[in-house]
Scaffold this active site. Structure first.
Site, PDB file in Angstrom:
ATOM      1  N   VAL A  37       0.833  -1.203   0.000  1.00  0.00           N
ATOM      2  CA  VAL A  37       0.000   0.000   0.000  1.00  0.00           C
ATOM      3  C   VAL A  37       0.874   1.263   0.000  1.00  0.00           C
ATOM      4  O   VAL A  37       0.529   2.276  -0.624  1.00  0.00           O
ATOM      5  CB  VAL A  37      -1.018  -0.040   1.175  1.00  0.00           C
ATOM      6  CG1 VAL A  37      -0.372   0.103   2.520  1.00  0.00           C
ATOM      7  CG2 VAL A  37      -2.116   0.979   0.984  1.00  0.00           C
ATOM      8  N   ASP A  38       2.010   1.188   0.661  1.00  0.00           N
ATOM      9  CA  ASP A  38       2.967   2.304   0.713  1.00  0.00           C
ATOM     10  C   ASP A  38       3.424   2.678  -0.707  1.00  0.00           C
ATOM     11  O   ASP A  38       3.409   3.864  -1.096  1.00  0.00           O
ATOM     12  CB  ASP A  38       4.164   1.845   1.568  1.00  0.00           C
ATOM     13  CG  ASP A  38       5.082   2.964   2.005  1.00  0.00           C
ATOM     14  OD1 ASP A  38       4.670   4.126   1.928  1.00  0.00           O
ATOM     15  OD2 ASP A  38       6.210   2.650   2.447  1.00  0.00           O
ATOM     16  N   SER A 121       0.158  -3.602   8.829  1.00  0.00           N
ATOM     17  CA  SER A 121       0.958  -4.780   9.254  1.00  0.00           C
ATOM     18  C   SER A 121       0.456  -6.126   8.729  1.00  0.00           C
ATOM     19  O   SER A 121       1.081  -7.151   9.005  1.00  0.00           O
ATOM     20  CB  SER A 121       1.072  -4.887  10.785  1.00  0.00           C
ATOM     21  OG  SER A 121       2.012  -3.975  11.275  1.00  0.00           O
ATOM     22  N   THR A 122      -0.659  -6.147   8.006  1.00  0.00           N
ATOM     23  CA  THR A 122      -1.227  -7.461   7.626  1.00  0.00           C
ATOM     24  C   THR A 122      -0.754  -7.969   6.269  1.00  0.00           C
ATOM     25  O   THR A 122      -1.222  -8.996   5.795  1.00  0.00           O
ATOM     26  CB  THR A 122      -2.765  -7.439   7.627  1.00  0.00           C
ATOM     27  OG1 THR A 122      -3.215  -6.595   6.546  1.00  0.00           O
ATOM     28  CG2 THR A 122      -3.314  -6.940   8.940  1.00  0.00           C
ATOM     29  N   TYR A 125       4.331  -7.413   6.583  1.00  0.00           N
ATOM     30  CA  TYR A 125       4.705  -7.508   7.997  1.00  0.00           C
ATOM     31  C   TYR A 125       4.052  -8.685   8.730  1.00  0.00           C
ATOM     32  O   TYR A 125       4.359  -8.928   9.908  1.00  0.00           O
ATOM     33  CB  TYR A 125       4.464  -6.189   8.719  1.00  0.00           C
ATOM     34  CG  TYR A 125       5.516  -5.123   8.431  1.00  0.00           C
ATOM     35  CD1 TYR A 125       6.612  -5.395   7.608  1.00  0.00           C
ATOM     36  CD2 TYR A 125       5.440  -3.848   9.000  1.00  0.00           C
ATOM     37  CE1 TYR A 125       7.581  -4.427   7.347  1.00  0.00           C
ATOM     38  CE2 TYR A 125       6.402  -2.876   8.744  1.00  0.00           C
ATOM     39  CZ  TYR A 125       7.465  -3.166   7.917  1.00  0.00           C
ATOM     40  OH  TYR A 125       8.419  -2.210   7.662  1.00  0.00           O
TER      41      TYR A 125
HETATM   42  N1  AR6 Z   1      -5.266  -0.112  -1.047  1.00  0.00           N
HETATM   43  C1  AR6 Z   1      -5.644  -0.729   0.090  1.00  0.00           C
HETATM   44  N2  AR6 Z   1      -4.978  -1.743   0.638  1.00  0.00           N
HETATM   45  C2  AR6 Z   1      -3.872  -2.174   0.006  1.00  0.00           C
HETATM   46  C3  AR6 Z   1      -3.389  -1.595  -1.191  1.00  0.00           C
HETATM   47  C4  AR6 Z   1      -4.143  -0.513  -1.722  1.00  0.00           C
HETATM   48  N3  AR6 Z   1      -3.783   0.120  -2.850  1.00  0.00           N
HETATM   49  N4  AR6 Z   1      -2.267  -2.262  -1.571  1.00  0.00           N
HETATM   50  C5  AR6 Z   1      -2.046  -3.223  -0.646  1.00  0.00           C
HETATM   51  N5  AR6 Z   1      -3.016  -3.181   0.299  1.00  0.00           N
HETATM   52  P1  AR6 Z   1       1.438  -3.963   3.218  1.00  0.00           P
HETATM   53  P2  AR6 Z   1       2.501  -3.902   5.957  1.00  0.00           P
HETATM   54  C6  AR6 Z   1      -3.189  -3.991   1.518  1.00  0.00           C
HETATM   55  O1  AR6 Z   1       2.346  -5.081   2.876  1.00  0.00           O
HETATM   56  O2  AR6 Z   1       2.137  -5.326   6.179  1.00  0.00           O
HETATM   57  C7  AR6 Z   1       5.743  -1.822   2.477  1.00  0.00           C
HETATM   58  O3  AR6 Z   1       6.758  -2.199   1.610  1.00  0.00           O
HETATM   59  C8  AR6 Z   1      -2.571  -5.345   1.576  1.00  0.00           C
HETATM   60  O4  AR6 Z   1      -3.412  -6.280   0.941  1.00  0.00           O
HETATM   61  O5  AR6 Z   1       1.277  -2.854   2.249  1.00  0.00           O
HETATM   62  O6  AR6 Z   1       2.223  -2.910   7.047  1.00  0.00           O
HETATM   63  C9  AR6 Z   1       6.182  -0.748   3.471  1.00  0.00           C
HETATM   64  O7  AR6 Z   1       7.115   0.134   2.916  1.00  0.00           O
HETATM   65  C10 AR6 Z   1      -2.517  -5.595   3.078  1.00  0.00           C
HETATM   66  O8  AR6 Z   1      -3.756  -6.088   3.562  1.00  0.00           O
HETATM   67  O9  AR6 Z   1       1.849  -3.265   4.634  1.00  0.00           O
HETATM   68  C11 AR6 Z   1       6.765  -1.571   4.571  1.00  0.00           C
HETATM   69  O10 AR6 Z   1       8.097  -1.917   4.301  1.00  0.00           O
HETATM   70  C12 AR6 Z   1      -2.344  -4.210   3.663  1.00  0.00           C
HETATM   71  O11 AR6 Z   1      -2.561  -3.296   2.573  1.00  0.00           O
HETATM   72  C13 AR6 Z   1       5.906  -2.799   4.611  1.00  0.00           C
HETATM   73  O12 AR6 Z   1       5.398  -2.950   3.289  1.00  0.00           O
HETATM   74  C14 AR6 Z   1      -0.990  -3.927   4.261  1.00  0.00           C
HETATM   75  O13 AR6 Z   1       0.025  -4.612   3.530  1.00  0.00           O
HETATM   76  C15 AR6 Z   1       4.721  -2.660   5.544  1.00  0.00           C
HETATM   77  O14 AR6 Z   1       4.051  -3.877   5.625  1.00  0.00           O
END
Ligand code: AR6
Length: 177
Positions: A37-38, A121-122, A125
């Site tokens: 998402v980031d 985090s889901t 992480y």
């Molecule tokens: N809109 C909504 N949700 C989303 C989107 C979107 N466009 N894209 C992904 N998700 P994650 P984390 C969901 O991995 O676990 C990054 O590299 C995804 O399905 O994005 O906190 C950061 O820079 C999941 O349910 O975040 C950190 O290094 C949720 O967003 C690390 O990942 C979070 O998944 C953070 O990991």
């Protein structure tokens, strides 16, 4: 559904499409972008957001920093850093709680009314969604006692599985209260 006076909305979608006051990004300690998402947020928001993130000089796990939203429809982005599941010696739940409550407090300080959360985090992480839900609920409940401005909290889930888990948890817990 409501928690105190705050409307709770659970939806499937892409958080970068959200037309709310503020969206909450699941960032990393560097605040310099990444995948998931980031990555999606930075890609669409553009360079002005990265510049503001650089000025913040990083973010501790559980903390939250705010920037404007560049090319996105929302007005602000709150960047919070979730815990990596199993990597904080048992402090994971507290750190995740901090992400939610600190993001809500920061939005409230900025007099923002509507906020959309990603499932912090889901993804990469590794935090199981089921375990995050009672933590999220507690953070909102605790925050709601001191809330001045927030009227609506949205949870924007990228996939149907997570959406179903959120829906059944919040429907059940809010029925009981
Ligand atoms: N809109 C909504 N949700 C989303 C989107 C979107 N466009 N894209 C992904 N998700 P994650 P984390 C969901 O991995 O676990 C990054 O590299 C995804 O399905 O994005 O906190 C950061 O820079 C999941 O349910 O975040 C950190 O290094 C949720 O967003 C690390 O990942 C979070 O998944 C953070 O990991």
């Amino acid at each position: 559904m409501k928690i105190q006076n705050i409307e709770i909305i659970i939806k499937i979608g892409d958080i970068t499409d959200e037309n709310v006051d503020v969206i909450v990004n699941a960032a990393n300690n560097s605040l310099l972008g990444g995948g998931g998402v980031d990555g999606a947020i930075h890609k669409r928001a553009g360079a002005s957001v990265l510049e503001q993130c650089k000025k913040h000089g990083g973010c501790a796990t559980g903390d939250a920093k705010i920037t404007t939203a560049g090319n996105l429809l929302c007005k602000y982005i709150i960047h919070t850093v979730g815990p990596i599941y199993g990597r904080h010696g048992g402090l994971e739940s507290l750190l995740l709680y901090n992400c939610y409550i600190n993001s809500l407090k920061l939005a409230d300080e900025y007099s923002l009314k509507t906020i959309s959360f990603s499932a912090i985090s889901t993804g990469v992480y590794g935090y199981p969604v089921e375990e995050t839900l009672p933590i999220i609920y507690k953070a909102i409940k605790d925050f709601s006692a001191k809330n001045n401005n927030i009227q609506e909290i949205r949870f924007v889930l990228f996939d149907k599985e997570k959406y179903k888990l959120y829906n059944s948890y919040f429907n059940a817990i809010l029925d009981k209260n």
